[in-house]
Design an enzyme around this catalytic site. Sequence first.
Site, PDB file in Angstrom:
ATOM      1  N   GLY A  74      33.033   1.558  -1.141  1.00 30.68           N
ATOM      2  CA  GLY A  74      33.083   2.880  -0.552  1.00 30.68           C
ATOM      3  C   GLY A  74      34.510   3.393  -0.495  1.00 30.68           C
ATOM      4  O   GLY A  74      35.469   2.633  -0.663  1.00 30.68           O
ATOM      5  N   GLY A 147      37.977  -1.447   2.887  1.00 28.26           N
ATOM      6  CA  GLY A 147      37.011  -0.983   1.899  1.00 28.26           C
ATOM      7  C   GLY A 147      35.994  -2.070   1.641  1.00 28.26           C
ATOM      8  O   GLY A 147      36.361  -3.185   1.283  1.00 28.26           O
ATOM      9  N   CYS A 176      43.501   7.102   0.215  1.00 24.77           N
ATOM     10  CA  CYS A 176      42.234   7.229   0.938  1.00 24.77           C
ATOM     11  C   CYS A 176      41.873   8.674   1.250  1.00 24.77           C
ATOM     12  O   CYS A 176      41.101   8.964   2.162  1.00 24.77           O
ATOM     13  CB  CYS A 176      42.252   6.398   2.220  1.00 24.77           C
ATOM     14  SG  CYS A 176      42.563   4.647   1.919  1.00 24.77           S
TER      15      CYS A 176
END
Length: 227
Positions: A74, A147, A176
């Site tokens: 993700g 992550g 990010c």
Amino acid sequence: MPDHHTIEIRREAAQVPYRTALDEMTVRNAAIADDTAQELVWLLEHPPVYTAGTSASPDELLDPRFEVVAAGRGGRYTYHGPGQRIGYVLLDLRKRARDVRGFVHALEGWVIDTLADFGVESWRADGRVGIWTRDADGREAKIGAIGVRIRRWVTMHGFSVNLAPDMSHFGGIVPCGIEEFGVTSLAALGHDVSADMWDEALLAHFDGFLAKLDTPCPAATTPPEAA
């Protein structure tokens, strides 16, 4: 809770190419799910690389000066490189509370507790995944990234912490996806912490981290997307 001695702890001194680590993680994740391999905590560093999470936006890749690899986790773009310690955590949540948000929360807490051992106060921030602290100029900055990916209730990927990386390498991406905050490191805050020192401190908190995985995280906000 399974005894932590049944979990393999692997500490690498040499850099491991990101694609090599990703391939090995993928194989190990499947083997753990099939009950044919031990769980694993893998501590290492990578040569410089930008990794793209499943929510990465092309306009956040500002200067692809290093290899860019789709990570499958993700989140968005992240930099990995020398001077940054990575912790890949491959655990079977079927043996623990099946709670994804609780796993991420515990992972963040593990890093926060370890940073405190070196005199660095850090915290979670609502809506911004990762580990945050005050930079030398007093502004809030990111010192660690989180992550994760979970397949068949087995975790993979994990966290990174900036010990003493080349901070200019972060300039090739919007880390990010967060433009308004900077990135910092233990070295930038005046702390000389080697990979061995970090690993020893981190592993001293390992049992506490595992214990948190036995209890579901209390209901709160929707879990943030890992980055």
